[in-house]
Motif scaffolding. Sequence first.
Motif, short mmCIF file in Angstrom:
data_model
loop_
_atom_site.label_atom_id
_atom_site.label_comp_id
_atom_site.label_asym_id
_atom_site.label_seq_id
_atom_site.Cartn_x
_atom_site.Cartn_y
_atom_site.Cartn_z
N LEU B 249 0.82 -1.21 0.00
CA LEU B 249 0.00 0.00 0.00
C LEU B 249 0.85 1.26 0.00
CD1 LEU B 249 -2.26 -1.92 0.45
CD2 LEU B 249 -2.99 -0.63 2.40
N GLY B 250 2.02 1.20 0.61
CA GLY B 250 2.84 2.39 0.73
C GLY B 250 3.90 2.48 -0.35
N ILE B 251 4.91 1.62 -0.22
CA ILE B 251 6.07 1.74 -1.11
C ILE B 251 5.71 1.46 -2.56
CG2 ILE B 251 8.34 0.78 -1.59
CD1 ILE B 251 8.37 2.49 0.83
N TYR B 252 4.93 0.38 -2.80
CA TYR B 252 4.58 0.06 -4.18
C TYR B 252 3.82 1.21 -4.82
CZ TYR B 252 2.12 -1.78 -8.17
OH TYR B 252 1.60 -1.93 -9.41
N ALA B 253 2.84 1.75 -4.07
CA ALA B 253 2.04 2.85 -4.62
C ALA B 253 2.92 4.07 -4.86
CB ALA B 253 0.89 3.19 -3.69
N ILE B 254 3.87 4.33 -3.94
CA ILE B 254 4.77 5.46 -4.14
C ILE B 254 5.59 5.26 -5.42
CG2 ILE B 254 6.92 6.48 -3.26
CD1 ILE B 254 5.72 6.46 -0.52
#
Lengths: 150, 491
Positions: B249-254
């Motif tokens: 949810l965090g790094i991949y989306a970033i």
Amino acid sequence: MKQTEGMTLIVKTVTRISVWLILLYGIYIILHGHLSPGGGFAGGVIIALAFLNVMLAYGRNFIKRWVNIGFLHDLESSSAALFLAVGILGMAIGGGFLANFISHGKLFNLLSAGTIPVLNIIISVKVSMGLFVVVWTLSVFHLDKGGKEE
Amino acid sequence: MILPFLIIIPLLAAFLITLISGEKDNWAIVLSVLAEMSLLTLALFSFFTTGYDTFVYEMSGWKIPLTICLVQDALSGFMLVIVNLIALTSLMFSISYIRQYSSPWKYYALFMLLITGMNGVIATGDIFNLFVFMEIALFAAYALVAFGAKAEEYEAAFKYAVMGSISSTLILLGIGILYASTSTLTMAHIAAELQTKDPQVTYWVAAVFLVGFGLKSAVMPFHAWLPDAHSSAPAPISSMLSGVLIKALGIYAIIRIFFNIFGAPPVFLMIFMVLGSISIIVASYLALGQWDLKRLLAYSSISQIGFILLGLGIGTKLAILGAVFHILNHAIFKSLLFYNAGSVEMALGTRDLRKMGNLRGALPVTTSTSMIASLSVAGLPPFNGFFSKLIIIIAAVQSQHIIYAIIAVIGSLLTLAYFMKVQRYGFHGETVINEIKKPVSLGMKSAMIILAVLCVVVSILIIPGIREITLDPVVSVIISKTGYIQAVIGR
């Protein structure tokens, strides 16, 4: 007259009449989902409100006597599974997940738009049962300070 | 054609579990393990067949930009493999661990919804769909954090829900601004449109997304919810949250949004480096002071996310290779460490390092695997953590960011220090413990052993011949500025 549970006689009588109108309106919104604003979600919420109306007027125990909450749970889960089944059928027949594989019919007819009315009905069952069970669970759940679940 | 099944299978499993389970959880276990095994097989198959290609799946037979599309490239394949690998071991660990709570079948239904959300976020090519799947994963996560039904767990779940809602609102705002200015929700089309627009739009939206997804990935100024939520959840869920949820949810989306859509604006890369290095140092110091094992691990997650963000911020090919490799490594060793903490908690009934002692006799598998995991996370050769941290540090030196390289080295030493503390007090302490309350079951042991073996085996991904078919395609997806647009639109 002895007040047993729920609200006053006036509220109960009005509810007895109005709940059918609310249900009818919900069904109208669902069935016309592909023709006019609204659809499965909005209609489902209205149907859940009809149930909640009964629950508020007649009290929790009345609902407990007349409705099997476990059955509502199953209805909700199976409607989600049915939605996926329609999606997969679209994949098998029509070239993509949720593809509209039934004949589209004539524009603005009640029976038209292929799978969309079917999906609207499935969604309405999911939403109405889900919303009602959520409120039901909230009303059953008591957690006092330092206390335990009922 | 594989991609929709990665979302359909767990969703169907979740609802079938609620339909068929009675009081017992036998059918729930069978269904969820079967679903997860097929998901892992599909994810591995899709990762190894994709290579440098990109496949786009259009839903309901329409064409983009009119429909929602699912995009499968090396990056999404890589993340899918990580998510489903950790999920499978987490399920193996759960089988006997979750039986200590009431109505365990609900756990498996929620777990499958969590997988649905994460697979959806990774597979989708539509930015609003990304938001929807993110919410599915988060709502399952809130419920799973509170699964133990104690007061502190409700508190942690509530805190998580409040912070999650704030970040989701910000993300929705950003999506709204993007839709208003580009009139499309397909990510590749947004990227193409933004190139012709005023760069001001990009900067405003990127700032909103930075806070939103920063909260999801718990980078340092946005981290307050993580230590509570990740330490209160049941151990297999802590490992899912720390190991994969903050990455999906965090790094991949970033990565998808800042690198593939916005084309990696240099000012944001600078911000990534600064936030990353703050996370590394401050979270390491906070971890040093903890005596609660799971809280210490939660702070350690924040500092390791800092390493990943630092690698992304440096932005050279080598640095991104290090960051991508560290995503995989951190998923493996942090999940293993949370399993260790879970089995100690189940066997001794405590998470306090001061109340543990010498566990070599009582819990041999847990003790030895925790040693491997601690050495990996601290970055000692030949374990996987060493290589990814080394690559990030070398990349920092090569691109003249000497200060950041020094920060990364100091962070690495601090990591070694607090895992020394874990080993010294928690597993090799003075009081020898022989009595345990509950034995560690076979499923829990095998989950730990599988991940401990992976801690060593995964190091081979760095050998050039293997790297070229595994990590290099992922790096090329991230680093190519217009590759994503061309791969999705210009087919």
